[in-house]
Every structure is written in C-alpha cells, then in structure tokens.
Design an enzyme around this catalytic site. Sequence first.
Site: not given
Length: 409
Positions: A80, A175
């Site tokens: 991400d 994350e």
Amino acid sequence: MEKLLPRFLEYATIDTQSDPYSKTTPSTEKQWALAKKLVMELHQIGMQEVSIDENAYIMATLPSNLDKKVPVIGFISHMDTSPDFSGKNVKPQLIKNYDGKDIVLNKKKNIVLSPDYFEDLLQYQGQTLITTDGSTLLGADDKAGIAEIITAMEHLVNHPEIKHGEIRVAFTPDEEIGRGAHKFDVKKFGADWAYTMDGSQVGELEFENFNAARATITIKGKSVHPGYAKGKMVNAVGIANEFLSLLPPREVPEHTQDREGFFHVHKIKGEIEHAEIELIVRDHDLVHFEARKQLLQDIQRKISKKHGDCIVLDIEDQYRNMREKVEPVFHIVEIAKEAMESLGIEPIIKPIRGGTDGSQLSFMGLPCPNIFAGGHNFHGKYEYIPLESMEKAVMVIVKICALTAEQIK
C-alpha cells in the site's frame, strides 16, 4: 538487474493507497490489483509455495540449495501507499545523469524539486533519478522494496552458484495505516528472522523505532444565541483550542529529531456543538511514551473539571519499539551490517522516526530489523528514488542470503 527499473515503474502506476477509516483487510479493494500481479510474478521467476490469503497477504519460498541446515530468513515489504497524498494516476519521470540542479516536476504548476531545499539530491549527481510529475506521490515506499526483493530472488534463482538457505518473502497490505502486520501469520511464514526493505537512503539499517499511539478527543458543546450565552453556551471549538494549548508547543514533528518524541495533531474539525481532534503520540523511550499518554489524560480531567462532562478521550496503542526484541538476537543486525560493508556501503544505524511492519512482527515472534529501499521524501509529491540505490538494495539482499549460509558451520 535489467528488470528492476521496469518492474518498479509498473508497480508504481498501480494505485494501492490504503484507507485508515476502512474496517476491511486490505483496507482498499484496489490493493488486490497489485497483489494478484505479484503472485503471478513470483510464480514466473521460479519461487515455490506461492500463496495469497483472503486478506491479500502474499508469501513465497526460495528453497535452500545447501546440504546443511541453516536458519530460514525472510524479506518483507508492503504493497500500500500512504493515504496522506494521492496515489492515483502516478506518472513516474526518469532523470538520467542528474546534473545537481533543480528538477522541474510540473512546469504548469511550478512544482520544483530543488537541492537548495532537499540537499540529499546532491549525493546523486550522475545517477538516474525516478521522480513524480508533481501531482502524486511516487510509491517508492514501499514498491521499491517489493521490486528489490523480487529482483534479488530472481537473481538467486538464476545463479545457483550463490549458496543460500531457505528464503521466505512476504508482501503485506495496509502498512501505512499501521495494520500491515495485524493479520500476518508468523507461524506460516516460518522464518527465524526477517528484514523489512522499507528504509530510506542507502545504508540505513534500523532496529529501533517509535512507540506509537493514536488519540481521538471528542468534545460535546451546547449552542445558545451568542447575545444571551453567558453561563449557558459550551463552545466545543473553544474547548478544542484550550485542549491543544495545554500540549507542549515545541514537542511537535517540525521541532524534533533523532530520539525526541512528539505529539502530532493531524486533523481537527468542529462547530459549537461538536468538535473532534485526531492526533498521534510518538516516543522511542517507553517511560516517556507512557508519560505522554498520561498528559493527555490529565488535560482531559482538567478540562472536564472546568467545563463539566463534555470531553471524551480515546487512546489506542499502535506499535512498540522493536529494539527490546532485536537486541537479544543482535547477530541479525550484524549480518546486514557486514553485507553492506562488503559491498562498499557505509551502514547508517539510527532509530526510525516512524514504524514498520517489522516493529509489530518483532513482538509477534519474528525479529525484523529494517533495511534501506533507497527512496527520499516519502508520502508526497517531492518523493524520488535513485535507480542505483535500488540496485544496491538488491545486492544487499543477495549478500545477506549468502552470508547467513556461510556463517553457519
């Protein structure tokens, strides 16, 4: 190495921005696009035991080519990108043989990446830089890490003369919103230790990070005609301002460095009858960290005593400093340090002013220091990464694999 650049550029153009307000894992459906591509690519380069679970956690194995038992080590990066800045329609730009001067990212909007402000640029004269077009972030955090890990594994597959034990790799969602390790199956991963490829400039090697918490302050007010408000109005906006005025004014990100902690107010909204403050708390020292949370509670009590029961404080711990889990197995840091030094890279060992998946994984039983991926100015339009830094990261991964095998007799 010839596939490293096109690999990264392709990943960068896939929008994988995570969403802190989502309750799903992954937090955004669009992260699946990159996840499915990575699964296919891992199969293509010859990795084994490639898997992806219902939450988009990807794992794969490079089997040992030794006739002795050595520790199983892992390499981890996240898919991400930050919700702080747009990751949609990323258009990377290549600056070959960088001349040390200003780089015009977007002429129309007059967005310039300048060494006068970003002095680190001067380290990379003569190199190839990958930048944004000034309208999005780049996504080197952490798609560079993914590209480096896959490229290193492909190199080991194609060069069986490099001896290594079993290598595990994993790519995680979310994350950037602090949830990258929440559903990580440490037992399934099966590594003795791992490294996140999620640091910044060449040489970074980190085994210490912030203790972290987030806090939400909700204030309930009472609206009364301002001409007749004395003793009756409760102005939630004013109380929010009072709360913020009681925080240490210099203990904020823009005035702290190294191991200095901070409070960071990143969102505030309100009107007379309702106001809300969102902030994060950070400190490397656990005692100081707990004291910061206590200060928030003390301020809440003080305001409640003054204005009545109008304020609610919610504090949620996010992650802890992994140092206490890594120090007992410090040889894993020493191996990474030796790998860098053998390649002519000067290790930069310093505390992370942030967190990684590795901080949570270390407390889940998987000690996990952090290694550079090579990028700069993450989470914004001035993000860039030198190609040569990415190539060095690939070499460090390969060398760590080889050294781990060599050091076990």
